[in-house]
Write an enzyme that holds these catalytic residues in place. Structure first.
Site, PDB file in Angstrom:
ATOM      1  N   ARG A 195      50.541  44.061  31.341  1.00  0.00           N
ATOM      2  CA  ARG A 195      49.026  44.171  31.562  1.00  0.00           C
ATOM      3  C   ARG A 195      48.232  43.207  30.707  1.00  0.00           C
ATOM      4  NH1 ARG A 195      45.314  48.491  31.713  1.00  0.00           N
ATOM      5  NH2 ARG A 195      46.519  48.732  33.749  1.00  0.00           N
ATOM      6  N   ARG A 223      54.897  47.000  30.305  1.00  0.00           N
ATOM      7  CA  ARG A 223      55.359  48.368  30.403  1.00  0.00           C
ATOM      8  C   ARG A 223      56.498  48.384  31.008  1.00  0.00           C
ATOM      9  NH1 ARG A 223      49.884  49.362  32.473  1.00  0.00           N
ATOM     10  NH2 ARG A 223      50.599  47.698  33.932  1.00  0.00           N
ATOM     11  N   ASN A 237      42.725  46.317  37.168  1.00  0.00           N
ATOM     12  CA  ASN A 237      42.054  47.343  36.717  1.00  0.00           C
ATOM     13  C   ASN A 237      40.826  47.035  36.131  1.00  0.00           C
ATOM     14  OD1 ASN A 237      44.465  49.502  36.480  1.00  0.00           O
ATOM     15  ND2 ASN A 237      45.412  47.689  36.277  1.00  0.00           N
ATOM     16  N   ARG A 268      58.945  53.017  38.057  1.00  0.00           N
ATOM     17  CA  ARG A 268      57.494  52.836  37.483  1.00  0.00           C
ATOM     18  C   ARG A 268      57.555  52.334  35.808  1.00  0.00           C
ATOM     19  NH1 ARG A 268      55.193  58.350  39.008  1.00  0.00           N
ATOM     20  NH2 ARG A 268      57.300  58.909  37.883  1.00  0.00           N
ATOM     21  N   LYS A 296      52.206  52.867  47.752  1.00  0.00           N
ATOM     22  CA  LYS A 296      51.476  53.455  46.955  1.00  0.00           C
ATOM     23  C   LYS A 296      50.156  54.001  47.576  1.00  0.00           C
ATOM     24  CE  LYS A 296      50.614  49.278  44.424  1.00  0.00           C
ATOM     25  NZ  LYS A 296      50.850  48.623  43.321  1.00  0.00           N
ATOM     26  N   ASP A 301      47.306  43.634  36.178  1.00  0.00           N
ATOM     27  CA  ASP A 301      48.803  43.711  35.948  1.00  0.00           C
ATOM     28  C   ASP A 301      49.704  42.964  36.922  1.00  0.00           C
ATOM     29  OD1 ASP A 301      47.861  46.331  34.853  1.00  0.00           O
ATOM     30  OD2 ASP A 301      48.410  47.662  36.447  1.00  0.00           O
ATOM     31  N   GLU A 350      47.715  44.720  40.567  1.00  0.00           N
ATOM     32  CA  GLU A 350      46.561  45.328  40.461  1.00  0.00           C
ATOM     33  C   GLU A 350      45.430  44.747  39.526  1.00  0.00           C
ATOM     34  OE1 GLU A 350      46.745  49.567  39.605  1.00  0.00           O
ATOM     35  OE2 GLU A 350      48.491  49.926  40.790  1.00  0.00           O
ATOM     36  N   LYS A 367      43.221  48.441  43.488  1.00  0.00           N
ATOM     37  CA  LYS A 367      44.574  48.146  44.368  1.00  0.00           C
ATOM     38  C   LYS A 367      43.885  46.935  45.099  1.00  0.00           C
ATOM     39  CE  LYS A 367      47.592  51.908  43.412  1.00  0.00           C
ATOM     40  NZ  LYS A 367      46.691  52.513  42.221  1.00  0.00           N
TER      41      LYS A 367
END
Length: 318
Positions: A210, A225, A283, A233, A160, A273, A281, A125
Site C-alpha cells: 500500500r 501486506r 483506493n 490474499r 475478483k 496497491d 488498485e 479497481k
C-alpha cells in the site's frame, strides 16, 4: 479548524490501528475541533443547506473510553472548515447517494475531502485502467468465454468482483483451470455482473504494497501486506501480515506519476496497491495503514496528512 468526520460508528473503531482515529488524534493535538456523524445522518431539504445530525467529540487519551461526545445537534456541513469523508467501503448505492449530498454541500460552500465527484469517478479497481503503463495483464468483462481465453493465455490468474473490499471474493485459478467455470458463474452471476481478471503476480509473496499518496506526493514508506500460510490474499482483513518498508524505486516512480493526477482531481489522500512492479488498485474511499507505518518506522503519516489538509483548506493545494 472545525473538522467534521463522516465515518462508521465510533464504537466500531479499533483505535490501535484505525487511520481515521490517527487523523483525529493529530488534529486535536494541533488544536482543531472534532465533530462526527455517519452518512445516514446527512439530510437535504429544498430551500436549505445540506445538514447533518452531528456530535462534537474530544479524545480522552484512554485506550478504552477513548472519546467524550456531546449531545447530537444539527449543523450545516458548510459551517465546518473541512469535511472528511471516511466511511469505509463497500461503495454501494447509499455511499453513491452520499457523494451526491456531499456535492450539494460543496455548492453550499463546504470543503469536502476526498472530493465527492472524484470518489464517484475513481472506482477502486477500475481506476487503474487509466494507467496501463503501470499495470499487469488485466481483463474486465461479463463474458465467461473472454475469461476462458484470458486463462488460456496467462495460465495462472486472479478473479475478483469490482465491488469487493478487504480481499472479499478473490479467487486464484492455476494452469489446470480447476473450478474456473464455477468461479466465473459465482462472480459474474451468469453474465449479469462484471468481473476483473488479472494475471497472477508471484511477487505477492513479498507483499501487496500500500503506497499512500498525500497531497500529490508519495509517503516515503509503504505497508507490504504479506499473505500467510496457504492464503493468496495479502489483505490485512484476510489475515495478511503488515510489514512497513521504504519505497522501492518503482514504488516511488508510480507514486510520483499518479500523485499529481489524483491531487488535481480533488483526491487529497489515495492508497495505491502495488504487487511487484504493477499497480492493482487505487483506493480513494478511506485509505488506511497510517498507524502500522508509524508504529514500525516512526514516519508520522497522520502529521503529513494534517499538513496537507491545512494547506488545502488554506488554498495552497489539494
Amino acid at each position: 479548524m472545525k473538522l467534521l468526520f463522516i465515518a462508521d460508528p465510533l464504537q466500531s473503531f479499533k483505535i490501535y490501528k484505525d487511520t481515521t482515529f490517527a487523523m483525529m488524534r493529530e488534529a486535536q493535538g494541533r488544536g482543531h475541533t472534532l465533530t462526527v456523524c455517519e452518512p445516514q445522518h446527512i439530510t437535504w431539504q429544498r430551500g436549505s443547506k445540506v445538514t447533518a445530525r452531528v456530535q462534537d467529540i474530544r479524545l480522552t487519551g484512554d485506550a478504552t473510553h477513548w472519546y467524550e461526545a456531546q449531545p447530537q445537534r444539527s449543523a450545516a456541513l458548510a459551517e465546518f472548515d473541512a469535511v472528511l469523508m471516511r466511511k469505509d467501503p463497500p461503495f454501494d448505492s447509499e455511499y453513491f447517494y452520499a457523494t451526491h449530498l456531499l456535492e450539494q454541500a460543496e455548492r453550499d460552500g463546504a470543503r469536502v475531502f476526498n472530493k465527492p465527484s472524484a470518489l464517484r469517478d475513481h472506482p477502486e479497481k477500475l481506476a487503474i485502467m487509466e494507467f496501463p503503463q503501470f499495470i499487469g495483464p488485466t481483463l474486465v468483462t461479463r463474458d465467461a468465454e473472454d475469461i476462458r481465453r484470458f486463462h488460456a493465455e496467462h495460465q495462472d490468474i486472479i478473479l475478483k468482483p469490482l465491488d469487493g473490499m478487504g480481499g472479499m471474493g478473490i479467487f486464484r485459478v492455476g494452469p489446470d483451470g480447476l473450478n474456473l467455470g464455477s468461479i466465473t458463474e459465482t462472480l459474474n452471476r451468469h453474465g449479469a455482473q462484471s468481473v476483473m481478471v488479472q494475471k497472477f503476480l508471484p511477487e505477492i509473496i513479498e507483499g501487496d504494497k500500500r503506497v499512500l499518496i498525500i497531497g500529490g506526493k508519495p509517503v516515503p514508506f509503504c505497508l507490504a501486506r504479506i499473505p500467510q500460510g496457504s492464503e493468496v490474499r495479502g489483505n490485512l482483513a484476510a489475515g495478511g501480515k503488515g510489514v512497513a518498508r521504504p519505497l522501492s524505486a518503482r514504488d516511488r516512480e508510480i507514486g510520483e506519476a499518479l500523485g499529481p493526477v489524483l491531487q488535481s482531481r480533488g483526491l487529497l489522500l489515495a492508497g495505491v496497491d502495488v504487487i511487484g512492479d504493477c499497480v492493482t488498485e487505487i483506493n480513494v474511499t478511506s485509505p488506511t495503514c497510517f498507524q502500522e507505518i508509524f508504529d514500525q518506522t516512526g514516519c508520522d503519516v497522520a502529521y503529513l496528512f494534517l499538513d496537507a489538509l491545512e494547506a488545502a483548506v488554506a488554498g495552497l493545494g489539494g
